[in-house]
Design a protein around this motif. Structure first.
Motif, short mmCIF file in Angstrom:
data_model
loop_
_atom_site.label_atom_id
_atom_site.label_comp_id
_atom_site.label_asym_id
_atom_site.label_seq_id
_atom_site.Cartn_x
_atom_site.Cartn_y
_atom_site.Cartn_z
N ALA A 14 0.82 -1.21 0.00
CA ALA A 14 0.00 0.00 0.00
C ALA A 14 0.86 1.26 0.00
O ALA A 14 0.53 2.24 -0.68
CB ALA A 14 -0.93 0.00 1.19
N VAL A 15 1.95 1.23 0.74
CA VAL A 15 2.85 2.39 0.77
C VAL A 15 3.44 2.62 -0.62
O VAL A 15 3.50 3.76 -1.09
CB VAL A 15 3.97 2.18 1.82
N TYR A 16 3.85 1.57 -1.28
CA TYR A 16 4.40 1.72 -2.63
C TYR A 16 3.33 2.23 -3.60
O TYR A 16 3.59 3.13 -4.39
CB TYR A 16 4.96 0.39 -3.13
N GLU A 17 2.13 1.66 -3.52
CA GLU A 17 1.06 2.05 -4.45
C GLU A 17 0.64 3.50 -4.26
O GLU A 17 0.30 4.17 -5.23
CB GLU A 17 -0.17 1.16 -4.25
N SER A 18 0.67 3.99 -3.05
CA SER A 18 0.24 5.37 -2.81
C SER A 18 1.38 6.37 -3.00
O SER A 18 1.12 7.55 -3.18
CB SER A 18 -0.34 5.50 -1.41
N GLY A 19 2.60 5.93 -2.96
CA GLY A 19 3.74 6.82 -3.11
C GLY A 19 4.27 6.83 -4.53
O GLY A 19 3.56 7.18 -5.47
N GLU A 20 5.51 6.43 -4.67
CA GLU A 20 6.16 6.45 -5.99
C GLU A 20 5.53 5.44 -6.95
O GLU A 20 5.62 5.60 -8.16
CB GLU A 20 7.65 6.20 -5.85
N GLY A 21 4.89 4.44 -6.43
CA GLY A 21 4.27 3.42 -7.27
C GLY A 21 3.13 3.95 -8.10
O GLY A 21 2.85 3.44 -9.18
N LYS A 22 2.46 4.97 -7.61
CA LYS A 22 1.34 5.55 -8.35
C LYS A 22 1.80 6.00 -9.74
O LYS A 22 1.18 5.70 -10.75
CB LYS A 22 0.78 6.74 -7.57
N ASP A 106 14.48 2.07 -16.56
CA ASP A 106 15.10 0.87 -15.98
C ASP A 106 14.91 0.82 -14.46
O ASP A 106 14.63 -0.24 -13.89
CB ASP A 106 16.58 0.81 -16.33
N ARG A 107 15.07 1.96 -13.80
CA ARG A 107 14.87 2.02 -12.36
C ARG A 107 13.41 1.71 -12.02
O ARG A 107 13.13 0.98 -11.06
CB ARG A 107 15.25 3.42 -11.86
N MET A 108 12.50 2.26 -12.81
CA MET A 108 11.09 2.01 -12.58
C MET A 108 10.76 0.54 -12.78
O MET A 108 10.00 -0.05 -12.00
CB MET A 108 10.25 2.86 -13.55
N THR A 109 11.34 -0.09 -13.78
CA THR A 109 11.11 -1.50 -14.03
C THR A 109 11.57 -2.35 -12.85
O THR A 109 10.88 -3.30 -12.45
CB THR A 109 11.83 -1.95 -15.32
N VAL A 112 8.99 -1.96 -10.07
CA VAL A 112 7.74 -2.67 -10.37
C VAL A 112 7.95 -4.18 -10.25
O VAL A 112 7.06 -4.89 -9.77
CB VAL A 112 7.19 -2.27 -11.76
N GLU A 113 9.11 -4.68 -10.64
CA GLU A 113 9.40 -6.11 -10.48
C GLU A 113 9.41 -6.49 -8.99
O GLU A 113 8.89 -7.54 -8.61
CB GLU A 113 10.72 -6.47 -11.13
N GLU A 114 9.99 -5.62 -8.17
CA GLU A 114 10.00 -5.87 -6.73
C GLU A 114 8.57 -5.85 -6.18
O GLU A 114 8.20 -6.68 -5.35
CB GLU A 114 10.84 -4.81 -6.02
N TYR A 115 7.77 -4.93 -6.67
CA TYR A 115 6.36 -4.85 -6.27
C TYR A 115 5.61 -6.13 -6.68
O TYR A 115 4.84 -6.67 -5.90
CB TYR A 115 5.72 -3.62 -6.92
#
Length: 132
Positions: A14-22, A106-109, A112-115
């Motif tokens: 949830a922290v990832y989805e609401s933060g940088e993950g959004k 690449d950083r974003m990928t 997202v893979e970690e997510y």
């Protein structure tokens, strides 16, 4: 009864989805090639506008000379310098934008893979809990 492990896993997601993950999850919808093309296009238009404004300011430097000489002013040389500058700036902009956006994608990928790994781990944990 509240399961602390499940709460930790869900909170982390949830922290990832609401933060940088959004932002990253939206970026992840595009392929790398499409993402880079869109960013190149955005950068090209922004740089062209900025260069045009800069060229107007630069040519205003010669305003008094243009007014006094009129048609005898060497417009060809001024335009040639501006076009050469535009080509050089455009190439540098293309290279820098490509480099920055590739690193960002690449950083974003990786994020997202970690997510996805964490999401899969939560899914398997919940399936194991249901079996008990």
């Amino acid at each position: 009864m509240i399961d602390a492990t499940r709460v930790r896993m869900m909170t982390k997601l949830a922290v990832y989805e609401s933060g940088e993950g959004k932002k990253e999850l939206k970026m992840h919808r595009y392929s790398k090639r499409t993402y880079l093309s869109l960013k190149q296009l955005e950068s090209f238009f922004a740089m062209t506008l900025a260069y045009f404004l800069g060229a107007v300011l630069y040519s205003s430097r010669y305003y008094s000379e243009i007014v006094t000489k009129g048609l005898a002013f060497d417009y060809r040389q001024l335009i040639l310098h501006m076009l050469c500058g535009y080509v050089i700036v455009t190439l540098l902009n293309f290279i820098v934008t490509d480099w920055i956006c590739r690193r960002k994608y690449d950083r974003m990928t990786a994020h997202v893979e970690e997510y996805d790994k964490n999401l899969y781990a939560l899914k398997t944990y919940l399936e194991r809990e249901e079996m008990k």
